[in-house]
Structures are given as C-alpha cells and as structure tokens.
Design a protein around this motif. Sequence first.
Motif, PDB file in Angstrom:
ATOM      1  N   GLU A  80       0.834  -1.197   0.000  1.00 32.94           N
ATOM      2  CA  GLU A  80       0.000   0.000   0.000  1.00 32.94           C
ATOM      3  C   GLU A  80       0.875   1.256   0.000  1.00 32.94           C
ATOM      4  N   ARG A  82       2.004   5.227   0.224  1.00 31.38           N
ATOM      5  CA  ARG A  82       1.630   6.365   1.077  1.00 31.38           C
ATOM      6  C   ARG A  82       2.263   7.631   0.548  1.00 31.38           C
ATOM      7  N   ARG A 139      -3.490   7.088  -5.491  1.00 30.40           N
ATOM      8  CA  ARG A 139      -4.818   6.624  -5.912  1.00 30.40           C
ATOM      9  C   ARG A 139      -4.717   5.680  -7.099  1.00 30.40           C
ATOM     10  N   ASP A 142      -3.170   2.350  -6.004  1.00 35.08           N
ATOM     11  CA  ASP A 142      -4.159   1.565  -5.255  1.00 35.08           C
ATOM     12  C   ASP A 142      -5.166   0.920  -6.194  1.00 35.08           C
ATOM     13  N   GLU A 143      -5.677   1.686  -7.142  1.00 39.38           N
ATOM     14  CA  GLU A 143      -6.665   1.149  -8.091  1.00 39.38           C
ATOM     15  C   GLU A 143      -6.059   0.081  -9.002  1.00 39.38           C
ATOM     16  N   ARG A 145      -3.484  -1.934  -8.452  1.00 37.00           N
ATOM     17  CA  ARG A 145      -3.025  -3.171  -7.803  1.00 37.00           C
ATOM     18  C   ARG A 145      -4.173  -3.994  -7.236  1.00 37.00           C
ATOM     19  N   ARG A 146      -5.364  -3.435  -7.188  1.00 35.00           N
ATOM     20  CA  ARG A 146      -6.539  -4.198  -6.727  1.00 35.00           C
ATOM     21  C   ARG A 146      -6.986  -5.157  -7.808  1.00 35.00           C
TER      22      ARG A 146
END
Length: 148
Positions: A80, A82, A139, A142-143, A145-146
């Motif tokens: 994740e 940061r 952002r 995160d999107e 790697r989901r």
Amino acid sequence: MDLYRERLWATPWLFVSTILVVPAVMLVFAPINFAVGVVLAIVFYAAIVIALLATAPVIRVTAAELTAGNAKIPLEFIGEPRAFTGEEATMERGQRLDARAWLLIRGWIKPVVKVPVLDVDDPAPYWLISTRNPDQLVRVLDEARRPL
C-alpha cells in the motif's frame, strides 16, 4: 496504456540558476579571446539545459507495473503506497530513510510517495519516489493493484 505518467522536469529556477555558467566561462576565456568566451559560454549553458531535459526521469503506472526512471516493478509486488508532503516528506527523505530503499528523488520536488516492496528476493524494503502529484499517484497505484 498508461494509467499515470509524470516526467520529473527540473524547476524553472534551476534553469535560471545554471545561467551562472555563462559569466564563469566568460571569465575564463574572455582574456584569451572574447568571441571564443561568448561562444563557449552559450555552448556550455545549452549543454546543461539539454542534460537537464534529457535526464528528467519518468514515472509510469500501467495495469501491470510501476516504472520509475529505469526501474520497474510488477504491481503484484508492491504494498500500500503512502503520500508524504511538507515536513513529513522531508523526514522520509532524511531521518526516516532506510539506506536499503530504492530512491528516485529530486531536490526540487518536495512531495514523495513511499511504495513498499513485497518481493522477498528484493533487497529494497520500499521505493521512495518524488512526485508533484502524490495523492493522484497513490490513488492510481491503489486502483491498479486491486484485483478486478
């Protein structure tokens, strides 16, 4: 297809400050030949500008990988991310920096994104990347790697 792309251009003040090479070169060569001093001063400054433009690294995020400069990592191996700005970014680049971390930082870009590396075979615990858009980069990562 790029989900995110950013080139870490040097800031305008860097181009302005490097113009000091012009009087420095003139000071050295003008006593010998003024015309040569002028030409060399222009050539030296042009070389610096070209080098700054040519070496500006790119940050890219695709559906499969994160690329920062010449380094690439599959998204499956990142944790994740940061974002850090202001004093927190300064601390990440300084006192909290792990010597094993992989860095793509530029002094003229203060915000950074810290991307943990999950690959056990990778000696770097994380990547620290300078970016002018830390929240957007986080952002997108995160999107991307989901799993869908």
